[in-house]
Design a protein around this motif. Structure first.
Motif, PDB file in Angstrom:
ATOM      1  N   GLY A 312      45.241  36.205  58.743  1.00 36.06           N
ATOM      2  CA  GLY A 312      44.893  36.742  59.901  1.00 36.06           C
ATOM      3  C   GLY A 312      45.422  36.086  60.926  1.00 36.06           C
ATOM      4  N   ASP A 318      44.189  42.792  63.930  1.00 32.65           N
ATOM      5  CA  ASP A 318      43.460  42.580  62.846  1.00 32.65           C
ATOM      6  C   ASP A 318      41.989  42.809  62.890  1.00 32.65           C
ATOM      7  N   PHE A 320      38.936  41.078  62.510  1.00 26.24           N
ATOM      8  CA  PHE A 320      38.568  39.715  62.520  1.00 26.24           C
ATOM      9  C   PHE A 320      37.103  39.303  62.830  1.00 26.24           C
ATOM     10  N   GLY A 489      42.888  39.014  57.773  1.00 22.95           N
ATOM     11  CA  GLY A 489      41.754  39.909  58.372  1.00 22.95           C
ATOM     12  C   GLY A 489      41.050  40.707  57.256  1.00 22.95           C
TER      13      GLY A 489
END
Length: 656
Positions: A312, A318, A320, A489
């Motif tokens: 990621g 992404d 995250f 991610g």
């Protein structure tokens, strides 16, 4: 790391739709020409991008941080930088126009609003675009304006070409509308149209529907009602009288919120409550019928996921956010020899819901563990929110595959899958030995007699070691028996809205004086705040799996949960229930500013320090000023406008 300053002006960024469309369209585009929405293909591409833009806000960890850090749900953790410390308001930083990460919302929302404007303005002329499709665009325009007006106060309705017009002309000036203008000219009309024109069932998986529009209309009415009432005299900006242009008072809007939520509960369509709280957030059950809206991702394709499937980036699109409240559990050590002359990291980084990639940027407070989730026996929501037991998985690393067991607490052996570290539900009657002089966990965890697992008590959690956020953990089907891709991610959807919120909206409106009525249908109750909340609490009492014990647990504590509900429900109780239901999902700052309870509920908290082995709680005090109830206009926006310093100062929210 600190954010990179961006150059953003309302006129120009609204023409360029950043990368939302790049991910989801068949032919990626970086810019929409003025005539793009005059074709069916253009309109459909634009509608696709409306869904895609959600990934630039939800799952974006720095925006996620602004929604939680500094509330009664979270504080900064050991590895936090200024992005997180600034938001905590506890003396380690300050929120400024340059440091506030609400810039994420500002940047993503306005470009999407202009896309929606282009669709709405041109779709009818195409001749093949249904009212339902246009209603999807209206929903997202209202959605973004609703998020903006809560966050910043009044915002521009004219992006350069007129009120709610598609802008094709770069402009370096901007005028902010007032809060009532944004609600009554944009949010309410668009959502009312969406409720009328959207279908009962989604056009595509995850598509918006009549029920989704009802949720946001009810929530917008509820929020605006609080704004009109203004019980704690919180200032607004741009300054204006708290008078509704349509002539209604706060009570009228509380009633509308109640009525719409009640109607939605009785007419759920394809939606409903999951049978247990565990199932709501279980990764294998993602996109279940309780989830009304989500920012989607996939492990099947990097192109459609919008990010690497192996590593990621730490940036949108992404997903995250889940990394932030994940501490570095991979430091834990256990021994492979009884004399502890050789150790290994017994809990490896793995792409499973209980683990994932650790960033240690945010953490729960002790108050969350001991007060918000005080009942961990009847109520399943603590177990369905946190990772409280870290289990050995060293054998999934090929280098450790031949190690059959490890020596752990009290020199007792633990097999793969066994508990290495446990965060206890309650303070134990026997004192924990935190001396760590013999069996070194490497993280300052302690031992209790007869137990193989290291332990930490609720009042022993710190900024560096704390229960992880299970509900946001990753999930992959391609781990193939190994550790998988924990550095990517999350490929799970980030949930944005849930059917359960209708019960909370109606209950909150009832507490604020809305006339209640009996609710019929699958979720029948007497329609009072207590009756509505008890539907949620009864479900929370039903268990089918115990995350802590990693085993089936079929138990119905719903009667005990209902019996424990206070006879009289107030706003603070609703807020406590909302935190139990939605902890760590990004609701909290908005809940506290809506009800004007931020300072009352979050002005102090307890947590232990930032060093391994620190189990001494300290109390921290936050300085929450009234002007903090609005986030600052991003500095990048101000820098890019060709306006005088006085005009820019007037554009900025007071206090910043």
């Amino acid at each position: 790391m600190k954010k990179i300053d961006f150059k953003f002006i309302i006129g120009t960024i609204l023409i360029a739709l950043t990368a939302c469309s790049d991910i989801l369209e068949e032919q990626p585009r970086s810019i929409y020409e003025p005539g793009f929405f005059k074709s069916e293909k253009g309109v459909m591409g634009g509608i696709t991008s409306l869904y895609g833009h959600l990934r630039y806000i939800y799952g974006q960890a720095y925006y996620y941080n602004t929604c939680l850090t500094g509330t009664d749900e979270a504080t900064y953790a050991q590895s936090a930088d200024a992005n997180f410390k600034d938001m905590d308001l506890s003396g380690v930083g300050s929120i400024t126009a340059s440091s506030s990460r609400a810039d994420v919302l500002w940047g993503a929302a306005f470009s999407n609003i202009n896309t929606a404007n282009g669709i709405i303005e041109n779709a009818t002329a195409v001749g093949t675009i249904s009212d339902a499709l246009i209603a999807e665009a209206k929903f997202f325009r209202a959605f973004d304006y609703f998020m903006l007006v809560q966050t910043f106060g009044g915002v521009p309705l004219d992006l350069g070409s007129g009120i709610l017009k598609f802008n094709t002309t770069p402009s370096r000036t901007s005028v902010r509308n007032t809060v009532p203008e944004v609600y009554t000219q944009a949010i309410f009309p668009d959502l009312i149209t969406a409720v009328n024109d959207l279908p009962d069932n989604p056009r595509v998986t995850g598509g918006v529907t009549k029920t989704v529009a009802r949720l946001y209309l009810a929530k917008a009415y509820l929020t605006y009602a609080w704004w009109l009432e203004n019980p704690n005299n919180i200032p607004t900006y741009p300054a204006c009288d708290r008078v509704d242009p349509d002539g209604h008072n706060a009570q009228w809007y509380f009633q509308q919120a109640y009525d719409i939520a009640a109607t939605a509960i009785e007419n759920p369509g394809p939606y409903g409550l999951q049978s247990t709280y565990y199932d709501v957030n279980l990764a294998q059950n993602d996109r279940n019928n309780e989830i009304l809206l989500y920012a989607d991702h996939t492990e099947k394709s990097e192109y459609y996921n919008g990010g690497s499937l192996t590593y990621g980036s730490g940036g949108a699109p992404d997903n995250f956010a889940g990394w932030m409240m994940t501490w570095n559990y991979t430091v834990i050590t256990s021994a492979t020899l009884p004399d502890w002359s050789k150790t290994i990291n017994s809990v490896q980084r793995e792409a499973v819901q209980a683990l994932g990639r650790p960033w240690t940027r945010m953490c729960p407070t002790i108050n969350v563990i001991t007060q918000t989730f005080a009942d961990k026996t009847n109520d399943s929501r603590y177990d369905g929110t946190f990772t409280t037991v870290y289990r050995g998985n060293w054998n999934k690393n090929p280098n450790n595959a031949n190690i059959p067991f490890v020596y752990n607490g009290n020199n007792i052996t633990v097999n793969p899958g066994g508990a290495i570290l446990t965060f206890l539900n309650e303070e134990p009657q026997t004192d924990i030995d935190y001396s760590n002089s013999t069996y070194k966990s490497n993280i300052g965890a302690g031992v209790l007699p007869g137990r193989a697992d290291y332990v930490i008590s609720p009042r022993g959690i710190s900024r560096i070691v704390y229960p992880g956020l299970w509900k946001l953990g990753p999930y992959r089907t391609d781990n193939a028996g190994g550790l998988g891709q924990p550095n990517a991610g999350s490929t799970r959807p980030f949930n944005i809205a849930k059917f359960s919120e209708f019960f909370f909206i109606a209950a909150e409106a009832a507490v604020k004086g809305a006339t209640t009525r009996t609710i019929a249908g699958s979720y029948a109750n007497n329609g009072t705040a207590r009756g509505l909340i008890n539907v949620i609490r009864a479900r929370a009492g039903k268990w089918r799996w115990d995350n802590n014990g990693n085993m089936a647990k079929v138990q119905d504590n719903s009667a005990a949960m209902i019996a424990a509900t206070p006879a009289t429900i107030d706003i603070n109780y609703i807020l406590a229930e909302r935190s139990r239901e939605y902890y760590g999902e990004g609701y909290r700052w908005y809940d506290l500013i809506r009800t004007q309870k931020w300072e009352e509920l979050a002005s102090s908290y307890e947590i232990c320090g930032s060093n391994y082995g620190d189990h001494t709680p300290q109390t921290y005090t936050r300085t929450i000023e009234k002007y903090h109830y609005l986030r600052p206009i991003p500095q990048g926006q101000l820098d890019a406008m060709e306006m005088t310093p006085e005009e820019k100062e007037a554009y900025q929210n007071p206090g910043y």
